[in-house]
Design an enzyme around this catalytic site. Sequence first.
Site, PDB file in Angstrom:
ATOM      1  N   GLU A 206       0.834  -1.213   0.000  1.00  0.00           N
ATOM      2  CA  GLU A 206       0.000   0.000   0.000  1.00  0.00           C
ATOM      3  C   GLU A 206       0.864   1.258   0.000  1.00  0.00           C
ATOM      4  O   GLU A 206       0.514   2.272   0.593  1.00  0.00           O
ATOM      5  CB  GLU A 206      -0.980  -0.023   1.176  1.00  0.00           C
ATOM      6  N   GLU A 318      -5.355  -9.405  -1.173  1.00  0.00           N
ATOM      7  CA  GLU A 318      -6.176  -9.630   0.018  1.00  0.00           C
ATOM      8  C   GLU A 318      -7.625  -9.632  -0.420  1.00  0.00           C
ATOM      9  O   GLU A 318      -8.071  -8.708  -1.104  1.00  0.00           O
ATOM     10  CB  GLU A 318      -6.056  -8.468   1.029  1.00  0.00           C
TER      11      GLU A 318
END
Length: 403
Positions: A206, A318
Amino acid sequence: MSTYNAIGQQDNWLEKQQKKSKRTRWIIAGSVTVIIAAIVIGVAVGVTVHNNNSKSSSSDISTGTGGNGTATPGAGNNGSTVPQTNPNDPSSFEKDSRLIKSFYGIAYTPEGSQYPACGNSLSQVINDIQLMSQLTSKIRLYGADCNQSALVLEAIKQTKVDMQVYLANFPIDTDPAPYLRQRDAIVQALQTYGTSNVLGVTVGNEFMLDYLADNGGTDPNSAIGNAGAALLISNITDTRNTLSAAGFGSLPVGTSDAGAYFNNEVMNAIDYGMANVHPWFANVSIDQAAGWTWDFFTETNIAQSQASTKKPQMSIAETGWPTASDDAGNANNGASAASVPNLQTYLDTFVCQANTNGTQYFFFEYFDETWKAVQFGGVEGHWGLFNADRTLKNITIPNCPLS
Ligand SMILES: *[C@@H]1O[C@H](CO)[C@@H](O)[C@H](O)[C@H]1NC(C)=O
Ligand SMILES: *[C@@H]1O[C@H](CO)[C@@H](O)[C@H](O)[C@H]1NC(C)=O
Ligand SMILES: *[C@@H]1O[C@H](CO)[C@@H](O)[C@H](O)[C@H]1NC(C)=O
Ligand SMILES: *[C@@H]1O[C@H](CO)[C@@H](O)[C@H](O)[C@H]1NC(C)=O
Ligand SMILES: *[C@@H]1O[C@H](CO)[C@@H](O)[C@H](O)[C@H]1NC(C)=O
Ligand SMILES: *[C@@H]1O[C@H](CO)[C@@H](O)[C@H](O)[C@H]1NC(C)=O
Ligand SMILES: *[C@@H]1O[C@H](CO)[C@@H](O)[C@H](O)[C@H]1NC(C)=O
């Protein structure tokens, strides 16, 4: 930068995490306009994706290294929940008949891997690998602090299981030291264990999402996004050079980010991309969740990869469904509850279907991470297939074993 020290770094982490925990976990990506008319390859059954003007969105879930989490050993039982016929031989573990190797991959951070607190242990990682090897043959890590790369590779060696791992480096956009520290730990682990159980090295978790949030941007392909991308690409390039110099130049190098936060220049710098796609944070109802995830991933991430020059292999980094919240405000996402039955529904509607159509995904996640519950509250600490003490939640694992 030269005044880096452990305390300064921890302060950075706390500041960053506090900022993160305050900001909404849902960030609309201005508009990710993906223009492509192409047959999308990489989905086994072949799916035609037409021009997409997808006003897309993605989630932000905080994962990985950093902060001073509570590294509580599993349930006072040394983290060991798997019986072994020979206590001295981790490969002699007994199989749990409830577990089936139906998952393409699983997201994993060894407990106690938040620098500088650390506190992880080989015995716990062995226990985790014994359990996860009954569910999948692929795991992905988020970072390399606290010796986690070596611990995982040592655990695979001792358990003798069929397990491949994506090692990872979790750089921080305000500090060069974490990147270098983790890079060197990864190389050291590769020198000890070789590459036969390693699928690649993921640089960044991220990174673009955080960079944009920290610098007042939302669009990964804006000027601000490109400035962040340049930093990330410098780490990716340095990783390639460092791996090559150490004799591991054939290892793929990739990145992982929120699904709507891939920068086009980053796409052309990576061998693979991992994208978080979370129906929970998108306020999608549980009955729509699996289809939404697949649509988002296909229309946004696979399409963007296909439109790039390098066409990196894309996987879902994810996806999952939380089973509880630490506060009433996050007990549902507006549309559906955080609950074990809804995790079951997500498992039943996503896993085997994704296997059939060749979608590569890492189920989020292996176990409930207590440090996240402590640090972030809400649903953050409740995404596991297993509870924090490594007992299986009240779920039935889908029955569609991958070879
Ligand atoms: C915990 O694990 C360590 C290392 O495997 C072992 O030496 C120790 O005896 C264990 N402790 C308990 C309480 O089982
Ligand atoms: C982490 O937090 C715990 C509990 O607050 C504290 O006891 C411990 O000293 C901290 N560790 C570090 C390295 O700061
Ligand atoms: C890292 O883990 C490996 C495998 O357990 C171990 O051999 C090594 O000593 C560890 N290194 C450190 C610094 O703890
Ligand atoms: C890695 O990225 C960090 C954070 O953006 C940056 O400070 C550092 O200079 C980079 N290091 C290298 C070697 O690319
Ligand atoms: C692929 O799998 C997802 C769910 O896992 C499903 O929603 C989607 O419809 C499937 N696509 C095809 C073409 O079968
Ligand atoms: C999701 O639902 C929450 C709570 O109802 C709300 O605050 C948030 O704005 C919604 N997010 C989106 C993207 O709709
Ligand atoms: C486990 O889930 C089933 C439904 O799948 C439910 O009937 C049962 O009561 C649950 N057991 C516990 C202990 O919660």
